[in-house]
Design a protein around this motif. Structure first.
Motif, PDB file in Angstrom:
ATOM      1  N   PHE A  94       0.849  -1.190   0.000  1.00 53.73           N
ATOM      2  CA  PHE A  94       0.000   0.000   0.000  1.00 53.73           C
ATOM      3  C   PHE A  94       0.883   1.237   0.000  1.00 53.73           C
ATOM      4  O   PHE A  94       1.816   1.354   0.810  1.00 53.73           O
ATOM      5  N   ILE A  95       0.575   2.170  -0.908  1.00 56.43           N
ATOM      6  CA  ILE A  95       1.365   3.401  -1.034  1.00 56.43           C
ATOM      7  C   ILE A  95       0.417   4.586  -1.147  1.00 56.43           C
ATOM      8  O   ILE A  95      -0.406   4.648  -2.075  1.00 56.43           O
ATOM      9  N   ALA A  96       0.497   5.493  -0.197  1.00 48.34           N
ATOM     10  CA  ALA A  96      -0.266   6.741  -0.253  1.00 48.34           C
ATOM     11  C   ALA A  96       0.670   7.845  -0.739  1.00 48.34           C
ATOM     12  O   ALA A  96       1.823   7.924  -0.300  1.00 48.34           O
ATOM     13  N   LEU A  97       0.173   8.682  -1.632  1.00 43.07           N
ATOM     14  CA  LEU A  97       1.000   9.740  -2.217  1.00 43.07           C
ATOM     15  C   LEU A  97       0.472  11.116  -1.852  1.00 43.07           C
ATOM     16  O   LEU A  97      -0.742  11.317  -1.696  1.00 43.07           O
ATOM     17  N   ALA A  98       1.389  12.060  -1.711  1.00 44.42           N
ATOM     18  CA  ALA A  98       1.031  13.433  -1.361  1.00 44.42           C
ATOM     19  C   ALA A  98       0.492  14.161  -2.602  1.00 44.42           C
ATOM     20  O   ALA A  98       0.396  13.595  -3.688  1.00 44.42           O
ATOM     21  N   SER A  99       0.150  15.420  -2.445  1.00 38.74           N
ATOM     22  CA  SER A  99      -0.405  16.201  -3.557  1.00 38.74           C
ATOM     23  C   SER A  99       0.712  16.818  -4.392  1.00 38.74           C
ATOM     24  O   SER A  99       1.810  17.111  -3.897  1.00 38.74           O
ATOM     25  N   VAL A 100       0.430  17.006  -5.666  1.00 40.65           N
ATOM     26  CA  VAL A 100       1.405  17.538  -6.615  1.00 40.65           C
ATOM     27  C   VAL A 100       1.861  18.938  -6.204  1.00 40.65           C
ATOM     28  O   VAL A 100       1.046  19.804  -5.881  1.00 40.65           O
ATOM     29  N   GLY A 101       3.167  19.150  -6.198  1.00 40.35           N
ATOM     30  CA  GLY A 101       3.731  20.460  -5.893  1.00 40.35           C
ATOM     31  C   GLY A 101       3.535  20.925  -4.481  1.00 40.35           C
ATOM     32  O   GLY A 101       3.523  22.137  -4.212  1.00 40.35           O
ATOM     33  N   ASN A 102       3.358  19.984  -3.530  1.00 38.79           N
ATOM     34  CA  ASN A 102       3.127  20.380  -2.134  1.00 38.79           C
ATOM     35  C   ASN A 102       4.349  21.105  -1.582  1.00 38.79           C
ATOM     36  O   ASN A 102       5.496  20.785  -1.926  1.00 38.79           O
ATOM     37  N   PRO A 103       4.147  22.128  -0.711  1.00 33.02           N
ATOM     38  CA  PRO A 103       5.249  22.961  -0.209  1.00 33.02           C
ATOM     39  C   PRO A 103       6.264  22.197   0.644  1.00 33.02           C
ATOM     40  O   PRO A 103       7.415  22.620   0.759  1.00 33.02           O
ATOM     41  N   ASP A 104       5.840  21.087   1.251  1.00 35.14           N
ATOM     42  CA  ASP A 104       6.752  20.317   2.097  1.00 35.14           C
ATOM     43  C   ASP A 104       7.597  19.326   1.301  1.00 35.14           C
ATOM     44  O   ASP A 104       8.391  18.572   1.888  1.00 35.14           O
ATOM     45  N   LYS A 105       7.399  19.318  -0.009  1.00 31.57           N
ATOM     46  CA  LYS A 105       8.158  18.452  -0.921  1.00 31.57           C
ATOM     47  C   LYS A 105       8.023  16.974  -0.565  1.00 31.57           C
ATOM     48  O   LYS A 105       8.958  16.189  -0.689  1.00 31.57           O
ATOM     49  N   LYS A 106       6.844  16.602  -0.110  1.00 35.80           N
ATOM     50  CA  LYS A 106       6.564  15.191   0.141  1.00 35.80           C
ATOM     51  C   LYS A 106       6.386  14.474  -1.198  1.00 35.80           C
ATOM     52  O   LYS A 106       5.930  15.061  -2.176  1.00 35.80           O
ATOM     53  N   LYS A 107       6.703  13.226  -1.206  1.00 36.44           N
ATOM     54  CA  LYS A 107       6.683  12.448  -2.445  1.00 36.44           C
ATOM     55  C   LYS A 107       5.269  12.338  -3.001  1.00 36.44           C
ATOM     56  O   LYS A 107       4.358  11.875  -2.317  1.00 36.44           O
ATOM     57  N   TYR A 108       5.093  12.761  -4.255  1.00 39.30           N
ATOM     58  CA  TYR A 108       3.767  12.682  -4.861  1.00 39.30           C
ATOM     59  C   TYR A 108       3.755  11.814  -6.116  1.00 39.30           C
ATOM     60  O   TYR A 108       2.687  11.592  -6.703  1.00 39.30           O
ATOM     61  N   ILE A 109       4.905  11.326  -6.536  1.00 32.31           N
ATOM     62  CA  ILE A 109       4.949  10.458  -7.707  1.00 32.31           C
ATOM     63  C   ILE A 109       5.828   9.248  -7.406  1.00 32.31           C
ATOM     64  O   ILE A 109       6.858   9.372  -6.725  1.00 32.31           O
ATOM     65  N   TYR A 110       5.388   8.106  -7.839  1.00 27.62           N
ATOM     66  CA  TYR A 110       6.040   6.835  -7.503  1.00 27.62           C
ATOM     67  C   TYR A 110       6.257   6.037  -8.788  1.00 27.62           C
ATOM     68  O   TYR A 110       5.320   5.825  -9.573  1.00 27.62           O
ATOM     69  N   ALA A 111       7.477   5.619  -9.028  1.00 25.19           N
ATOM     70  CA  ALA A 111       7.819   4.854 -10.230  1.00 25.19           C
ATOM     71  C   ALA A 111       8.103   3.405  -9.857  1.00 25.19           C
ATOM     72  O   ALA A 111       8.777   3.124  -8.858  1.00 25.19           O
ATOM     73  N   PHE A 112       7.572   2.484 -10.647  1.00 24.46           N
ATOM     74  CA  PHE A 112       7.831   1.069 -10.388  1.00 24.46           C
ATOM     75  C   PHE A 112       7.680   0.262 -11.675  1.00 24.46           C
ATOM     76  O   PHE A 112       7.077   0.724 -12.657  1.00 24.46           O
ATOM     77  N   THR A 113       8.242  -0.919 -11.660  1.00 26.18           N
ATOM     78  CA  THR A 113       8.150  -1.847 -12.786  1.00 26.18           C
ATOM     79  C   THR A 113       7.345  -3.053 -12.344  1.00 26.18           C
ATOM     80  O   THR A 113       7.540  -3.565 -11.238  1.00 26.18           O
ATOM     81  N   ILE A 114       6.437  -3.504 -13.177  1.00 29.12           N
ATOM     82  CA  ILE A 114       5.581  -4.617 -12.792  1.00 29.12           C
ATOM     83  C   ILE A 114       5.333  -5.538 -13.982  1.00 29.12           C
ATOM     84  O   ILE A 114       5.023  -5.075 -15.089  1.00 29.12           O
ATOM     85  N   LEU A 115       5.510  -6.816 -13.768  1.00 25.13           N
ATOM     86  CA  LEU A 115       5.143  -7.826 -14.747  1.00 25.13           C
ATOM     87  C   LEU A 115       3.756  -8.316 -14.384  1.00 25.13           C
ATOM     88  O   LEU A 115       3.509  -8.666 -13.223  1.00 25.13           O
ATOM     89  N   PRO A 116       2.810  -8.300 -15.306  1.00 21.23           N
ATOM     90  CA  PRO A 116       1.455  -8.729 -14.972  1.00 21.23           C
ATOM     91  C   PRO A 116       1.437 -10.087 -14.280  1.00 21.23           C
ATOM     92  O   PRO A 116       2.206 -10.988 -14.625  1.00 21.23           O
ATOM     93  N   MET A 117       0.575 -10.214 -13.297  1.00 22.25           N
ATOM     94  CA  MET A 117       0.448 -11.444 -12.537  1.00 22.25           C
ATOM     95  C   MET A 117       0.230 -12.654 -13.442  1.00 22.25           C
ATOM     96  O   MET A 117       0.778 -13.726 -13.217  1.00 22.25           O
TER      97      MET A 117
END
Length: 493
Positions: free
Chosen positions: A225-248
Motif C-alpha cells: 500500500f502506497i499513499a502519495l502526497a499532492s502535486v507540488g506540495n510545499p513540504d516536498k513530500k513524495k507525490y509520484i512513484y515509479a515502479f516496474t511490474i510484470l502482470p500477474m
C-alpha cells in the motif's frame, strides 16, 4: 502496453496542477527512459480559475499529456462537472477517466481495479461517492471466480481504514484515524499487488503484507500500500512513484509468491468481514485443544499444575490434553508461539532484574526437536551492539550469510516448515537469520558467545566441555526456579 514488464508512474492529488505533474513526468522520462502509463489517484481537478483555464488547454489539444494517463472521478461536488460519463471516457488526448468502479485489463494482461470518490452511507450515493453496494458489486464481479488470485493494481482515492495495523505507522498521527472500512474490505478481497491512494496530503509506504494465513493456506503474493502526497506540495513530500511490474498472469507462480524479508501480517484481517475470514475463524474453532510447549498455561490460583497428562488437578471428567513435539519455531501453532513469547518475555524481565541481558538462538539443523538456547550475559560484559557485531563478524569469517530480519517481521514469515536455518534474537528485539543450505557448524551460537569478544571462555564453546555434576546441575536448576518464580506468568492469577 507491451507483453513484457511495464514501467508505471503513480501520482497523488493533482488538484488541477496539470503542467506541474506532466513536466515532472517529462523530466523523469528524459532521465530514466520511457514509461508505459501514469495512474492518478485522489483529486485530479482543482477548483481555482487557473486550473480550469489550464484544463481547457489540454482538453482542446493545445497541450498534451506526455504519457497515457488514467484518472479517478470526483471527490467533491465542485468537480463532478468534469466527469460526464459515469462509465468512463477519454477526457483529453492521452487522458482517460476510468469510471466510478471497475477493472481495466490491458493488452499485456495487467489488471487495474479502481473505485472513484469518497465513501457514502446513503444509497444511491452522490455522484462523487461510492456506497457499500458499489464495493459489494465490484467484489462479487471479480473475487467470486474460483480462479481469481488478485489484481495487479488497485486505485482508490480514500485510504483503507487501519492499513497500518501490524506494520509501520504513518508519521502523521491524524492519518491513523483516516480511511474507509469499505476500501479495507475491498483490498482484503481483491489482494492487489500495489494499492495506491491519496487525499490525505501524506506520503506513506506501508510494509508489504501477506494475503494468506501461514501454515493454513497456500502461499500467495504480497500486497503493497502506497499513499502519495499532492502535486507540488510545499513540504516536498513524495507525490509520484515509479515502479516496474510484470502482470500477474505472466509471472511464474513460484516467483509470484516469494515473500520479502520485511513482509508483515495482513492489516485487514482484524476487522475484515469477508468470507475467507469467516472460514478461518470456523477452522480455528475446530482445532484440537491447544498444543503445549514448556508448560501448561492453565492457571490454578498460583499453584503449580500436576503433571498428570490432563488439564490439571480435579480434571477426571475432562479428556486428556494432546501434546506435540515441534521441529522448529516455524512449525509451532499460534497458541504455542504465544506461550513461548510469554516465556521469553518473563525470562527477559527476570534477567534484567538480575543485571543481565539475554541472547536467544535456535538451530533447526540436525536436530529432531525444537531447542531454544537462552543465554544470560552480564550487562557490564558487553552491549547488545557488541553481541550483534560478534555474530556478524564470526559469520563472515566462516562464510555464513547472516541477514538481519526487519523489525516488524518474524521467523515464520521468512521460511517454510522443514527449512533448515539458524536464528538469533537479541534483547533489543533485533533478529539475525541464516538459511542453512549444506553444512553449518553445530556449535556456532555457543562459539560466538564464548569468544574473546563476549565472555572470553572459548573452551566452553563445546557443550561436552561442561564438567558440572548432576548434583550441581540440579542445585542450579532449583535455585533458578526460585529466582524465576516471581516472573513465571503461568503461576499467576
Amino acid at each position: 502496453m507491451s507483453d513484457k514488464a511495464l514501467r508505471v508512474l503513480a501520482c497523488g492529488d493533482v488538484y488541477g496542477k496539470f503542467d506541474v505533474v506532466f513536466n515532472r513526468v517529462r523530466a523523469i522520462q528524459k532521465k530514466s527512459g520511457q514509461f508505459d502509463l501514469l495512474i492518478c489517484v485522489g483529486s485530479f481537478f482543482g477548483t481555482s480559475p487557473e486550473s480550469q483555464a489550464q484544463w481547457e488547454e489540454y482538453k482542446s489539444g493545445a497541450k498534451k499529456a506526455p504519457i497515457q494517463t488514467y484518472v479517478l472521478g470526483a471527490n467533491n461536488q465542485e468537480t463532478v462537472k468534469y466527469f460526464q460519463d459515469v462509465d468512463g471516457c477519454e477526457m483529453a488526448p492521452n487522458i482517460t477517466y476510468l469510471g466510478r468502479k471497475g477493472l481495466l485489463t490491458g493488452t499485456s494482461g495487467l489488471q487495474i481495479a479502481y473505485v472513484s470518490g469518497i465513501e457514502s452511507s446513503s444509497d444511491p450515493a452522490p455522484a462523487y461517492c461510492f456506497s457499500a453496494k458499489d464495493i459489494l458489486s465490484l467484489k462479487t464481479t471479480l473475487a467470486s471466480n474460483s480462479k481469481f488470485k488478485g489484481v495487479d493494481i488497485l486505485m482508490t482515492s480514500l485510504w483503507p481504514k487501519e492499513v497500518w495495523n501490524y506494520g509501520n505507522a504513518p508519521t502523521n498521527e491524524s492519518s491513523k484515524k483516516c480511511g474507509s472500512a469499505l476500501i479495507a474490505n475491498l483490498a482484503l478481497s481483491l489482494k492487489p499487488r500495489y494499492h495506491f491512494s491519496a487525499l490525505e496530503g501524506e506520503n506513506y509506504e506501508r510494509l508489504p503484507y501477506r494475503n494468506h494465513l501461514v501454515l493454513q493456506e497456500n502461499a500467495q503474493h504480497v500486497s503493497r500500500f502506497i499513499a502519495l502526497a499532492s502535486v507540488g506540495n510545499p513540504d516536498k513530500k513524495k507525490y509520484i512513484y515509479a515502479f516496474t511490474i510484470l502482470p500477474m498472469s505472466a509471472m511464474d507462480p513460484a516467483e509470484l509468491v516469494k515473500q520479502p524479508l520485511d513482509v508483515s501480517e495482513n492489516p485487514y484481517r482484524k476487522s475484515g468481514k469477508d468470507t475467507r475470514k469467516s472460514k478461518s475463524t470456523d477452522a480455528i474453532g475446530e482445532e484440537e485443544p491447544a498444543q503445549q510447549f514448556f508448560f501448561d498455561l492453565n492457571k490454578q490460583h498460583g499453584k503449580k499444575r500436576q503433571s498428570d497428562g490432563r488439564g490439571g488437578a480435579n480434571s477426571k471428567d475432562k479428556q486428556p490434553r494432546k501434546h506435540r513435539h515441534y521441529q522448529s519455531m516455524v512449525d509451532m501453532s499460534s497458541e504455542a508461539m504465544e506461550e513461548v513469547h510469554q516465556y521469553k518475555t518473563a525470562l527477559k524481565k527476570c534477567y534484567k532484574a538480575k543485571g543481565k541481558r539475554y541472547v536467544m538462538f535456535e538451530r533447526n539443523y540436525r536436530s529432531q526437536h525444537l531447542q531454544l538456547q537462552v543465554v544470560p550475559l552480564p550487562l557490564q560484559c558487553c552491549s547488545t551492539e557488541d553481541i550483534k557485531e560478534a555474530f556478524i563478524v564470526q559469520a563472515q569469517e566462516q562464510n555464513i550469510e547472516l541477514l538481519e530480519i526487519p523489525e516488524h517481521s518474524d521467523i515464520k514469515q521468512i521460511v517454510q516448515p522443514g527449512t533448515p536455518y539458524f536464528y538469533v534474537e537479541l534483547d533489543s528485539g533485533e533478529k539475525l537469520f541464516h538459511r542453512i543450505k549444506k553444512h553449518f557448524p553445530l556449535q556456532f551460537g555457543r562459539e560466538v558467545l564464548a569468544s574473546e569478544a563476549i565472555l572470553n571462555i572459548p573452551t566452553r564453546a563445546d557443550w561436552r566441555e561442561c564438567k558440572s555434576t548432576r548434583e550441581e546441575e540440579e542445585s542450579f536448576a532449583k535455585s533458578f526456579r526460585k529466582e524465576f518464580e516471581p516472573f513465571d506468568f503461568s503461576l499467576q492469577d
